[in-house]
Motif scaffolding. Sequence first.
Motif, PDB file in Angstrom:
ATOM      1  N   GLN A  40       0.839  -1.194   0.000  1.00 24.72           N
ATOM      2  CA  GLN A  40       0.000   0.000   0.000  1.00 24.72           C
ATOM      3  C   GLN A  40       0.880   1.254   0.000  1.00 24.72           C
ATOM      4  O   GLN A  40       1.862   1.330   0.741  1.00 24.72           O
ATOM      5  N   ASP A  73      -6.682   0.475  -6.913  1.00 24.51           N
ATOM      6  CA  ASP A  73      -6.028   0.762  -5.637  1.00 24.51           C
ATOM      7  C   ASP A  73      -4.761   1.595  -5.808  1.00 24.51           C
ATOM      8  O   ASP A  73      -4.152   2.016  -4.824  1.00 24.51           O
ATOM      9  N   ARG A  75      -1.899   0.532  -6.906  1.00 23.15           N
ATOM     10  CA  ARG A  75      -0.663  -0.228  -6.710  1.00 23.15           C
ATOM     11  C   ARG A  75      -0.060  -0.707  -8.037  1.00 23.15           C
ATOM     12  O   ARG A  75       1.097  -1.115  -8.081  1.00 23.15           O
TER      13      ARG A  75
END
Length: 338
Positions: A40, A73, A75
């Motif tokens: 993250q 997300d 990523r």
Amino acid sequence: MRIHVVTHTHWDREWYLPAGRFRQRLVSLIDELLDAPPMQGESFLLDGQGIVLEDYLAVRPDRRAELSALLRDGRIEAGPWFVLADELIPGGEALVRNLLAGRRTLRALRAESPSVLYCPDSFGHPAILPLLASGFGMQAVIVWRGYGGSRWPAGDAAWWHAPDGTRALLLHLPPDGYEFGSNLPDDPAAADARWSRMRDVLAPRARLGLMLVQNGADHHARQRGHAASVDALRAVAHPDSVTASSLRAYVGDALHAARSAALPGVTGELRDSYGYTWTLQGTFGARAAQKRTNARCERLLVRDAEPWAALARAAHATSSRALMDAAWRALLECHPHD
């Protein structure tokens, strides 16, 4: 100084190997990212183009949901382009269609690209690029070739003004470009020596108190031992702050810092970086027959096929939009810079 380490690859779909061979490597690269995703707050940048996502999913359709989740997300990052085109040979409308196709590709996966016009290897850039960025909601442009050297202001940031006055934050890569942070060592002594050389290049140019270290190169997968290498860099770079980051985070910090920075302004085309890095202007004079064919195809689409299709639709004929999109896609696939 704040240092953003962004892991990435630069992906020429077809270059010194055929497209099929490069796709084999692409599938392995993305498989590895899906099996062991970035942490993250970190990302892996799949270059500035969305077509690599389609290339992967054509082979791995079963992993679509995993790829979509990591893109949403942040990523994994990709886009905003559909392909990393040469920006001075295709027409302006082709650049618009390129960005529209890239946006469609990302949105089909319920994702958005980082809010920056990422142009890491094009052989020069048109004067209208800040306006193009603004039209797609982006306030920054990242470039390498075409800028730098005695003709331009020193430093890695400037305000680039389009002919109509629209401006974008121009963020400029170091002389070695997007490969400057590839293969970072994890040995403390080697990391110290490497960072000393890198800082000597990056720090004098850092107008915003930021340094971008791109950990990757042409067709590179994620570096083995990436986390240990970043830890080693963090230790030797102190008191500078090192963060395993994302392109989105770096650009956000740069835009924030630019609000209070005294930055120079530049205008016009960016196509002269000699003395700083190769600009490769000879590409404009090679394979003239192919360039003429491309120009005819673009004109046929813009001036003939699409207007007639629009008139037919207005007369309640069956929509030809899908055919037009397919024709543009076939043409855009011929526009990569390499």
